[in-house]
Scaffold this active site. Structure first.
Site, short mmCIF file in Angstrom:
data_model
loop_
_atom_site.label_atom_id
_atom_site.label_comp_id
_atom_site.label_asym_id
_atom_site.label_seq_id
_atom_site.Cartn_x
_atom_site.Cartn_y
_atom_site.Cartn_z
N GLY A 63 -36.98 12.23 -66.14
CA GLY A 63 -37.12 12.28 -64.64
C GLY A 63 -38.22 13.17 -63.98
O GLY A 63 -39.25 12.80 -64.29
N SER A 64 -37.98 14.08 -62.96
CA SER A 64 -38.76 14.77 -62.07
C SER A 64 -39.68 15.62 -62.60
O SER A 64 -39.37 16.21 -63.67
CB SER A 64 -37.98 15.37 -61.18
OG SER A 64 -38.70 16.38 -60.38
N SER A 65 -41.14 15.52 -62.15
CA SER A 65 -42.09 16.59 -62.57
C SER A 65 -41.62 17.88 -62.40
O SER A 65 -42.24 18.77 -62.99
CB SER A 65 -43.21 16.33 -61.83
OG SER A 65 -43.26 16.82 -60.35
N SER A 66 -40.59 18.27 -61.62
CA SER A 66 -40.25 19.53 -61.51
C SER A 66 -39.65 20.28 -62.71
O SER A 66 -39.43 21.44 -62.78
CB SER A 66 -39.32 19.63 -60.25
OG SER A 66 -39.83 19.16 -59.18
#
Lengths: 142, 422
Positions: A63-66
């Protein structure tokens, strides 16, 4: 894209703790509660499990780079894993650890294991990892 | 493996020629380069930053450390959505301490020289759009896929932390989608079993994107049989959905996107790994997956994920024309402040607001508390919103076309045209 099957130390460091196996990739963003180190993704098989101060064995992040931010936040709070063992390279997980080390002076080593060692590690109760550019020491402890 | 070859100016940055902040940024670029196995660093022409969205103190610590060390962006750099709507501050329903930290984070990025675009669709600003073949360092999954696919620019999947390091240094690892070979199409989707009526419908595109993302994972999809001249807004919705349900960073659409004049070009002369002939039943299933649970009574409608374009605002105005949003429905449109400015000059903003539409700028309804606490059921025309909102906000969602969203908002209950989907 080209994928490496070799063992690699993505982030150096040392850690020891209880082994927690995640059967599916975990997205730290949306999936890890930095305040507690608990997995809060309801769809994840290890939902509810704590990975705080654990030797985490997981296929990869997702998923997300966050997720990098969430891992760094967990390090800041002391709820991050002490070691992260992966089956394949993951830049986002590695980046979270790299930034945490720059900001807070500490971070879990992040290591890619080959299939054989990954399976071994997943069976241990506790493990110790010493990962550096010179090599990787990995064994069960009790 | 010895790490990337560094130029003289790379080394100078590491040695502190532009201060401690830039040195830290370069250290991180080099470490990422080692991890990706890149042989060298390359220049990027622009950057788009995701790290300005507040996730907690660690992100703020990082930005402040860079700024305190004198870091400033070396290339034109735009900012993604933040946690606050600075033009409509009353929208925010979260706690004040988070708002203070979120504002501080925004300010630090502006201090470092970033442009206050505050949008997930920077490509909708004319002078920001990268050009064909141009290397850039863009974050935000929908912006990445748009830049790569629709514009034929070259960006890898940048994100938190690495995005500002690329902006400050102007350098990135020569890896991922910066490399020609990695842009090859791998999984082909054929659409000729679908009716032309379906392909003429706006809401087909986010649904197709959702389906393509699920099937592709991180492979590069090639979509065949899309009508030539398929609009940017449709491609935007397709890419955003595929980047959410999968991790698609680049797709090719034969005869539509610049790197795919033919199927062979998209595949770079190699056979595909897989070919999928998309069936109407799969499309219906994909649409149904985007809706969850009961949605009566309808509490809200949220559109503009990614941020609405000027054309989409105009379309909304013409769909709503002469009518009002039902008083028990909250209708939110998220867009960038630049686009809002243009829509305002056309009189669309005042007209839509008078009819009950609420504009949200600088942020988005699912990354920060904007919807009322007791919101349970929301309708959207965005597959990306439908995908993330249930988890982020704990709401039930129904997906529909913009037209269906407007009809539903006017009637105060969900109205859908089932016949369209066969």
């Amino acid at each position: 894209m080209r994928r490496s099957g070799a063992e690699r130390v993505l982030v150096e460091g040392t850690g020891e703790g209880e082994v927690v196996v995640l059967h599916e990739p975990l997205s730290f963003w949306g999936g890890l509660e930095a305040a507690t180190g608990r997995i809060v993704d309801r769809r994840h098989p290890q939902h509810g499990v704590s990975i705080a101060r654990a030797v985490v064995v997981m296929p990869a992040g997702r998923g997300s780079s966050s997720s990098s931010s969430v891992l760094a936040e967990a390090v800041r709070r002391g709820t991050a894993p002490v070691v992260i063992l992966l089956a394949r390279p993951d830049q986002i997980v590695a980046l979270g650890a790299i930034v945490a080390k720059e900001l807070y002076g500490t971070a879990p080593p992040v290591v890619v294991l080959d299939e054989h060692r990954f399976r071994d590690a997943a069976r241990w109760r506790r493990a110790r990892v010493e990962a550096s550019s010179r090599g990787l020491v990995l064994h069960a402890t009790n | 493996m010895g790490g990337p070859t560094l130029s003289a100016s790379d080394r100078a940055l590491l040695d502190g020629s532009r201060g401690e902040g830039a040195a830290l940024a370069m250290r991180i670029v080099v470490r990422m380069s080692e991890i990706q196995g890149a042989r060298r660093l390359i220049d990027v022409a622009s950057a788009h930053i995701d790290g300005c969205l507040y996730h907690g103190p660690a992100g703020l610590d990082f930005a402040e450390r860079l700024a305190a060390g004198g870091a400033r962006v070396a290339i034109p750099t735009t900012l993604n959505v933040s946690s606050l709507d600075l033009l409509h501050p009353e929208r925010y329903r979260g706690d004040p301490e988070t708002a203070t930290n979120a504002r501080r984070l925004m300010d630090v990025y502006v201090e470092m020289g970033c442009r206050q675009t505050w949008t997930c669709a920077p490509y909708q600003i004319a002078d920001v759009r990268p050009t064909l073949g141009q290397h850039v360092a863009w974050a935000e999954s929908n912006a990445i896929v748009f830049a790569n696919s629709v514009l034929g620019a070259r960006t890898d999947r940048y994100g938190d932390f690495i995005d500002i390091c690329a902006a400050v240094t102007g350098r990135v690892p020569e890896a991922g989608f910066h490399l020609e070979a990695n842009r090859r199409g791998e999984i082909v989707f054929g659409l000729n079993r679908l009716s032309p009526t379906l392909l003429a419908e706006d809401s087909f595109y986010p649904v197709l994107g959702h389906l393509v993302g699920l099937r592709s994972g991180s492979l590069v999809p090639v979509i065949d049989d899309l009508p030539s001249g398929t609009s940017e807004d449709r491609l935007k919705a397709l890419g955003a959905a595929a980047a959410s349900s999968g991790s698609v960073a680049l797709f090719h659409a034969v005869g539509v996107t610049p790197e795919a004049p033919t199927l062979e070009d998209a595949l770079k002369g190699e056979p595909p790994r897989e070919v999928v002939e998309v069936e109407p039943a799969s499309v219906r299933r994909a649409r149904d997956e985007l809706s969850s649970g009961a949605v009566e009574p309808l509490d809200a409608v949220s559109v503009g994920t990614p941020h609405f374009s000027l054309a989409e605002i105009g379309r909304l105005a013409s769909l709503l024309s002469g009518r009002r949003v039902h008083r028990e429905v909250a209708f939110y449109v998220s867009t960038g402040r630049d686009v809002l400015g243009e829509a305002n000059r056309r009189g669309w903003v005042a007209e839509l607001e008078a009819r009950g539409v609420r504009f949200v700028t600088d942020t988005c309804t699912y990354v920060t508390p904007i919807l009322a606490e007791d919101t349970r059921a929301v309708m959207t025309s965005s597959a990306k919103w439908a995908y993330y909102a249930p988890g982020n906000l704990g709401v039930d969602v129904v997906f529909g076309s913009l037209r269906e969203c407007v009809e539903s908002a006017v009637e105060g209950r969900v109205v859908r045209d089932e016949a369209l989907w066969g």
